[in-house]
Design an enzyme around this catalytic site. Structure first.
Site, PDB file in Angstrom:
ATOM      1  CG  HIS A   1      -2.088  -0.902   1.060  1.00  0.00           C
ATOM      2  ND1 HIS A   1      -1.983  -2.270   1.156  1.00  0.00           N
ATOM      3  CD2 HIS A   1      -3.381  -0.651   0.774  1.00  0.00           C
ATOM      4  CE1 HIS A   1      -3.156  -2.816   0.944  1.00  0.00           C
ATOM      5  NE2 HIS A   1      -4.024  -1.859   0.700  1.00  0.00           N
TER       6      HIS A   1
ATOM      7  CD  GLN B   1      -4.798  10.387  -8.179  1.00  0.00           C
ATOM      8  OE1 GLN B   1      -3.619  10.115  -7.998  1.00  0.00           O
ATOM      9  NE2 GLN B   1      -5.299  11.571  -7.882  1.00  0.00           N
TER      10      GLN B   1
ATOM     11  CD  GLU C   1      -9.483   2.859  -3.049  1.00  0.00           C
ATOM     12  OE1 GLU C   1     -10.133   1.876  -3.443  1.00  0.00           O
ATOM     13  OE2 GLU C   1      -8.307   2.782  -2.633  1.00  0.00           O
TER      14      GLU C   1
ATOM     15  CG  PHE D   1      -2.092   4.907   8.629  1.00  0.00           C
ATOM     16  CD1 PHE D   1      -2.487   4.380   9.846  1.00  0.00           C
ATOM     17  CD2 PHE D   1      -2.979   5.712   7.935  1.00  0.00           C
ATOM     18  CE1 PHE D   1      -3.748   4.658  10.371  1.00  0.00           C
ATOM     19  CE2 PHE D   1      -4.238   5.998   8.448  1.00  0.00           C
ATOM     20  CZ  PHE D   1      -4.618   5.465   9.663  1.00  0.00           C
TER      21      PHE D   1
ATOM     22  CB  ILE E   1      -7.163   4.108   7.009  1.00  0.00           C
ATOM     23  CG1 ILE E   1      -8.524   4.267   7.680  1.00  0.00           C
ATOM     24  CG2 ILE E   1      -6.807   5.304   6.136  1.00  0.00           C
ATOM     25  CD1 ILE E   1      -8.580   5.390   8.720  1.00  0.00           C
ATOM     26  CB  CYS E   2     -11.307   1.641   4.193  1.00  0.00           C
ATOM     27  SG  CYS E   2     -12.448   1.624   2.799  1.00  0.00           S
ATOM     28  CB  ALA E   3      -8.884   6.580   1.616  1.00  0.00           C
TER      29      ALA E   3
END
Length: 175
Positions: A67, A85, A87, A119, A121-123
Site C-alpha cells: 500500500h 488515486q 480513493e 498506515f 485505512i479505507c480512505a
C-alpha cells in the site's frame, strides 16, 4: 458484471480484472481464481479474506507494504494505482494544505518507523480529518493490534473494490 461472467473468466482475464482488489497483489487474485466457481460476490470476497487469513504474519505484513503512503510520494509523482488515486481524492487527500501535507508526512514516517509498513485505512470510508485522527491514534497501538486493524482495513478496501467491479451502480460505503 454477473457472477457467471466472473466464473467464466480464464486465469489472465480474472487476474487482469481482480488483480488490484488487494493493492498491488495480483498473486492473491491468481490464488483466488483457483477457487471458482463463486456463487456470489460475498463468496468471492470470502475467498480473498480466507486467503489473507491463511497467510503467516510476514505475508500479511507484505500485503500492507504494497500500500502507498497516504498523500505520499506516489500521489505526488502520479504513480498511484487508479483505485488508490480515486480513493485518496475522494477522502480529500489530494487537496491538502502544505501544513497538512507536512503533518501527514511526519505521521506516516513515524508510523512506518514503528510498524515497518505504511498506515492503511479505507480512505473511501473516511475523510481527511478522520484519517489524520486515526493515524495519530493508531500509532500508539501494539504491533499485533495494528497488524489486525490494518488487515481489517485491507478487507474493507477489497469489499468496495469488488463492488465497483461487479456492481458498478451506486452503492453505500457502509459495511
Amino acid at each position: 458484471m454477473e457472477m457467471q461472467v466472473v466464473n467464466a473468466m480464464n486465469y489472465e482475464q480474472f487476474v487482469d480484472v481482480f488483480g488490484n482488489v488487494i493493492e498491488k497483489c495480483p498473486l492473491i487474485a491468481a490464488a483466488v481464481w483457483t477457487k471458482r466457481p463463486f456463487p456470489s460476490v460475498s463468496a468471492l470476497e470470502k475467498r480473498f479474506g480466507d486467503f489473507i487469513d491463511s497467510l503467516p504474519r510476514s505475508g500479511k505484513e507484505g500485503i500492507l507494504r504494497c500500500h502507498p503512503d497516504l498523500a505520499g510520494r506516489d500521489l505526488l509523482r502520479g504513480t498511484l494505482s487508479a483505485e488508490s488515486q480515486a480513493e485518496q481524492n475522494r477522502a480529500g487527500l489530494t487537496t491538502l494544505t502544505a501544513s497538512q501535507r507536512f503533518q501527514l508526512t511526519e505521521l506516516n514516517a513515524a508510523y512506518k518507523n514503528k510498524f515497518h509498513f505504511p498506515f492503511v485505512i479505507c480512505a473511501r470510508m473516511n475523510d481527511r480529518e478522520s484519517i489524520m485522527n486515526q493515524l495519530s491514534s493508531r500509532i500508539h497501538n501494539s504491533p499485533e493490534q495494528e497488524l489486525q486493524i490494518s488487515i481489517k482495513e485491507v478487507l474493507k478496501i477489497c469489499h468496495l473494490r469488488l463492488l465497483d467491479i461487479i456492481s458498478p451502480v451506486a452503492h453505500t460505503t457502509k459495511l
